[in-house]
Scaffold this motif. Sequence first.
Motif, PDB file in Angstrom:
ATOM      1  N   GLY A 396       0.678  -1.437   0.106  1.00 16.89           N
ATOM      2  CA  GLY A 396       0.007  -0.008   0.130  1.00 16.89           C
ATOM      3  C   GLY A 396       0.831   1.345   0.134  1.00 16.89           C
ATOM      4  N   TYR A 397       2.132   1.063  -0.177  1.00 16.34           N
ATOM      5  CA  TYR A 397       3.043   2.493  -0.163  1.00 16.34           C
ATOM      6  C   TYR A 397       3.479   2.829  -1.561  1.00 16.34           C
ATOM      7  N   ALA A 398       3.212   4.299  -1.722  1.00 11.76           N
ATOM      8  CA  ALA A 398       3.630   4.781  -3.194  1.00 11.76           C
ATOM      9  C   ALA A 398       4.565   5.700  -2.807  1.00 11.76           C
ATOM     10  N   ARG A 399       5.438   6.162  -4.030  1.00  4.44           N
ATOM     11  CA  ARG A 399       6.411   7.336  -3.889  1.00  4.44           C
ATOM     12  C   ARG A 399       5.899   8.557  -3.817  1.00  4.44           C
ATOM     13  N   LEU A 400       6.129   9.434  -2.884  1.00  2.00           N
ATOM     14  CA  LEU A 400       5.520  10.768  -2.527  1.00  2.00           C
ATOM     15  C   LEU A 400       6.865  11.591  -2.683  1.00  2.00           C
ATOM     16  N   VAL A 401       7.018  12.352  -3.712  1.00  2.00           N
ATOM     17  CA  VAL A 401       8.134  13.270  -3.686  1.00  2.00           C
ATOM     18  C   VAL A 401       7.438  14.777  -3.408  1.00  2.00           C
ATOM     19  N   LEU A 402       8.369  15.407  -2.584  1.00  2.00           N
ATOM     20  CA  LEU A 402       8.111  16.836  -2.265  1.00  2.00           C
ATOM     21  C   LEU A 402       9.317  17.630  -2.613  1.00  2.00           C
ATOM     22  N   LEU A 403       8.959  18.855  -3.142  1.00  2.00           N
ATOM     23  CA  LEU A 403      10.131  19.908  -3.381  1.00  2.00           C
ATOM     24  C   LEU A 403       9.591  21.024  -2.244  1.00  2.00           C
ATOM     25  N   THR A 404      10.424  21.361  -1.542  1.00  2.00           N
ATOM     26  CA  THR A 404      10.215  22.580  -0.485  1.00  2.00           C
ATOM     27  C   THR A 404      10.583  23.940  -1.058  1.00  2.00           C
ATOM     28  N   HIS A 405       9.888  24.826  -0.461  1.00  2.00           N
ATOM     29  CA  HIS A 405      10.682  26.183  -0.544  1.00  2.00           C
ATOM     30  C   HIS A 405      12.015  26.025   0.385  1.00  2.00           C
ATOM     31  N   LYS A 406      12.754  27.389   0.365  1.00  2.00           N
ATOM     32  CA  LYS A 406      13.809  27.656   1.311  1.00  2.00           C
ATOM     33  C   LYS A 406      13.439  27.112   2.806  1.00  2.00           C
ATOM     34  N   ALA A 407      14.302  26.495   3.552  1.00  2.00           N
ATOM     35  CA  ALA A 407      13.947  25.930   4.926  1.00  2.00           C
ATOM     36  C   ALA A 407      15.327  25.909   5.442  1.00  2.00           C
ATOM     37  N   THR A 408      15.463  25.692   6.899  1.00  2.00           N
ATOM     38  CA  THR A 408      16.616  25.628   7.539  1.00  2.00           C
ATOM     39  C   THR A 408      17.034  23.985   7.594  1.00  2.00           C
ATOM     40  N   GLU A 409      18.266  24.057   7.585  1.00  2.00           N
ATOM     41  CA  GLU A 409      18.623  22.607   7.720  1.00  2.00           C
ATOM     42  C   GLU A 409      18.112  21.988   8.982  1.00  2.00           C
ATOM     43  N   ALA A 428      12.713   5.237   6.124  1.00  2.00           N
ATOM     44  CA  ALA A 428      13.590   5.535   5.100  1.00  2.00           C
ATOM     45  C   ALA A 428      12.956   6.568   4.279  1.00  2.00           C
ATOM     46  N   TYR A 429      13.854   7.604   3.910  1.00  2.00           N
ATOM     47  CA  TYR A 429      13.598   8.380   2.941  1.00  2.00           C
ATOM     48  C   TYR A 429      14.520   8.946   2.169  1.00  2.00           C
ATOM     49  N   ALA A 430      14.385   9.754   0.986  1.00  2.00           N
ATOM     50  CA  ALA A 430      15.808  10.342   0.424  1.00  2.00           C
ATOM     51  C   ALA A 430      15.616  11.626   0.629  1.00  2.00           C
ATOM     52  N   LEU A 431      16.826  12.448   0.656  1.00  2.00           N
ATOM     53  CA  LEU A 431      16.990  13.728   0.849  1.00  2.00           C
ATOM     54  C   LEU A 431      17.824  14.475  -0.014  1.00  2.00           C
ATOM     55  N   ILE A 432      17.393  15.287  -0.812  1.00  2.00           N
ATOM     56  CA  ILE A 432      18.848  16.010  -1.627  1.00  2.00           C
ATOM     57  C   ILE A 432      18.192  17.469  -1.673  1.00  2.00           C
ATOM     58  N   ARG A 433      19.393  18.268  -1.139  1.00  2.00           N
ATOM     59  CA  ARG A 433      19.170  19.767  -1.569  1.00  2.00           C
ATOM     60  C   ARG A 433      18.911  20.380  -3.118  1.00  2.00           C
ATOM     61  N   VAL A 434      18.260  21.501  -3.035  1.00  2.00           N
ATOM     62  CA  VAL A 434      17.957  21.854  -4.328  1.00  2.00           C
ATOM     63  C   VAL A 434      18.614  23.144  -4.499  1.00  2.00           C
ATOM     64  N   GLU A 435      19.219  23.412  -5.415  1.00  2.00           N
ATOM     65  CA  GLU A 435      20.131  24.916  -5.947  1.00  2.00           C
ATOM     66  C   GLU A 435      18.807  26.069  -5.614  1.00  2.00           C
ATOM     67  N   SER A 436      19.217  26.842  -4.756  1.00  2.00           N
ATOM     68  CA  SER A 436      18.146  27.965  -4.235  1.00  2.00           C
ATOM     69  C   SER A 436      18.799  29.348  -4.025  1.00  2.00           C
ATOM     70  N   ASP A 437      19.871  29.650  -4.832  1.00  2.00           N
ATOM     71  CA  ASP A 437      20.617  30.917  -4.515  1.00  2.00           C
ATOM     72  C   ASP A 437      20.836  31.610  -5.795  1.00  2.00           C
ATOM     73  N   GLY A 438      20.004  31.036  -6.936  1.00  2.00           N
ATOM     74  CA  GLY A 438      19.790  31.922  -8.184  1.00  2.00           C
ATOM     75  C   GLY A 438      21.407  31.596  -8.733  1.00  2.00           C
ATOM     76  N   MET A 439      21.960  30.562  -8.506  1.00  2.00           N
ATOM     77  CA  MET A 439      23.072  30.721  -9.319  1.00  2.00           C
ATOM     78  C   MET A 439      23.098  30.319 -10.765  1.00  2.00           C
ATOM     79  N   ALA A 440      21.873  30.109 -11.113  1.00  2.00           N
ATOM     80  CA  ALA A 440      21.269  29.768 -12.524  1.00  2.00           C
ATOM     81  C   ALA A 440      21.300  31.183 -13.181  1.00  2.00           C
ATOM     82  N   PHE A 441      22.481  31.445 -13.777  1.00  2.00           N
ATOM     83  CA  PHE A 441      22.479  33.065 -14.394  1.00  2.00           C
ATOM     84  C   PHE A 441      22.597  32.956 -15.604  1.00  2.00           C
TER      85      PHE A 441
END
Lengths: 442, 442
Positions: A396-409, A428-441
């Motif tokens: 009964g488990y499905a994959r749930l993926v969330l992207l958050t806005h900026k938050a503290t570690e 168990a969960y997977a956690l990956i940080r997402v680029e969030s400082d506008g380096m995409a210039f």
Amino acid sequence: MKKICVGILGLGTVGSGVVNLLDEQRELIKRRLGVEICVSRVADRSVFTKNKTARGVAPENMGTDFEAVIDAPEVHVVAELIGGTDDARRHILRAIGKEKPVVTANKAVLAVHGEEIFAAAEKAGCPLGFEASVAGGIPIVRNLREAFAADKIERLAGILNGTCNYILSCMTEVGADFGETLKRAQELGYAEADPAFDIDGVDASHKIAILANLAYGTPVDVEEYHTEGIRHITSVDIDFARELGYRIKLIAMAGEKAGKLDIRVHPMMLPESHPLAQVGGVYNAVAVSGVNAGPQVFIGKGAGSEATASAVVGDIIEVARWLENGGDSRIPAAAFLPDQRARLDILAPREISTRFYVRFAALDKPGVLSRISGVFGEHDISLETVVQKGRADEDGYARLVLLTHKATEENMQNALEEISRLDVVQPAYALIRVESDGMAFM
Amino acid sequence: MKKICVGILGLGTVGSGVVNLLDEQRELIKRRLGVEICVSRVADRSVFTKNKTARGVAPENMGTDFEAVIDAPEVHVVAELIGGTDDARRHILRAIGKEKPVVTANKAVLAVHGEEIFAAAEKAGCPLGFEASVAGGIPIVRNLREAFAADKIERLAGILNGTCNYILSCMTEVGADFGETLKRAQELGYAEADPAFDIDGVDASHKIAILANLAYGTPVDVEEYHTEGIRHITSVDIDFARELGYRIKLIAMAGEKAGKLDIRVHPMMLPESHPLAQVGGVYNAVAVSGVNAGPQVFIGKGAGSEATASAVVGDIIEVARWLENGGDSRIPAAAFLPDQRARLDILAPREISTRFYVRFAALDKPGVLSRISGVFGEHDISLETVVQKGRADEDGYARLVLLTHKATEENMQNALEEISRLDVVQPAYALIRVESDGMAFM
């Protein structure tokens, strides 16, 4: 024409590359420098057992005695190319003690013993070159020391480990999982038999310590900040990242924030248009953002005999200029004058904010998402995107993926601890940080 | 602490940027350099008519007399920031004649009078900094002079004109045509009222002349090679390029081939995965391929007051180190020692091979393609891709697009001359070179 003689410590991949390069480009170097550079002595632990030779070096000038090479009166410059920390430290300090300039490709010794070595070099008034220690052939050390000398550096972010980048690029392109990709990388010689140093982020951590030191004039202790490798990255997350328009890269970064140092190494999801997202295979890249120069990106080969040797020889040429010059006001090894260096504190987890990608295995039934997002909300974390993908498994488990806005570690860790105890998700969960400082210039 | 005083010639965008940057980063520069750098005198033609001020400079030290600034005993370094060729040349030579180091952001004066200026600087033993003259904040001059000092440079290829890159990027993203995009660029200040210097490729041509000079130790005459701008690029060709997987960029390139120089400036179709294809907007980028270092790419802001000022001040800091040092064996301004420079001949059209994109308006009837491809075949040009798109217009002409394998410029010009005389095509055609030397290394 004058002649500068180099003593080579270590005749492995890089050492041989340096010997060959100095021989091959002898004429070009003379045309640019007006000085001849030659290798006069070589020491290597296995020079006899492995019957090693060095182009242009007589057999009687090759041996296993490192100190004899350092001490030889005809040796003007010592190139430390053995790697590791303890012996390398000893050899470098011995050479500096004899007021011989040192060139090294060794990030570990600088990350661990850098302060002692920088101080000794400054005291002896002796140049210390280490361009090859970070990002192979990319001249990032030189540029931080010189080109950005008038600029306040806002942030540095780099792909500094070719092994990790190769593995992540392959996983992205081929869809293979981490284990088999690592195995393939080992077969191709892109990963060591014991890959921990690379894939656990230690190598990238050493390198960003050196760059942060140069950029901010601060000693950096590699034990004091978060270093996370890529072992836990799965093809599932790589696929989700791609669907969301991101690539996963191992990013080493440093920045100054309110008088403190934000320094860390971890996988990061970058928008696919981000210049670092495009850097594939064993290439390295460094993005530097200066208040005045704006954002810059340097891309090139991060490893390999020739690219690394090219950086070592570039440093030897700089030293040769200094030896010829006889002046005493060269560029400080650590970019800042020794008495102008000041230790910056490193940001605590509660002070670091970023966006996050989190993947749970959650029960596929009504109310579950609201409970999870409720916990995030209590910890001041707001959600940007929620994706539920595929059908539930037999439990009964499905994959749930969330992207958050900026938050503290800190808030994220607290929220995750609470959520993983809920009866509607697996722990168990997977956690990956997402680029969030506008380096995409771009 | 010692103090180095700068005389500023020209208080336009870059000059003001330099004054502000030196003031803002005074403390940082002291920490890195151990020397204070200040602006002691400023000359500008319209300093009174436009009521100009310079931060930290007393009104009595500002005027319109350039020579007075150059000659002032308290001025240690002259920053030539007026642009243009004749006056700039005169001021630079005057400063060098007084053995004062010069820093300039002026590509035109170096491209046109570089040899005279380099020779004068060498003779006087006087440093000459011109990092800001090419690609704004990107430290490409420094890296060619220093980081690649031990490396034979195979090729250089750059996006060196931000105006052209902005226009081509907009045309690609928005689908607008050249004329309206240029107008928009002018409104936004990204193009001059008289845009010819940029859009006809002259500016990029000046810049690649400087880089080729540094990379190959050869004088380069801008009149001697092909310079083609972007006026003739249409949205039709941009769309075709995209369909074929390419982006169109204005590329300035230089390489050595059999002892001759392959140098040219023209629009080029790059595979969309090529690192230069990704560089959008007003950004500049330079790809350098060294025999040993391998391929490297440097990306950053190519223009703008702050980025350019940052490069100028980086050079001023280098000069300050030299002034402090008192030595005499610094890096040659032109990368090679003066007596080691040697003029390379420039490749003739029959010696340059590349792939081509050609678009004709051809009659949409049987046998036409075979006649056209027959002519190409007679001139030793083989076709890689043929695309016929859309329906014929009312006169029966349809768009026929061909991608060729590598062919010489001479053969292509001859074939085109013959084809445009055929009665089955209209005489006008579009011709764009296609990247063909494996620069796509990512």
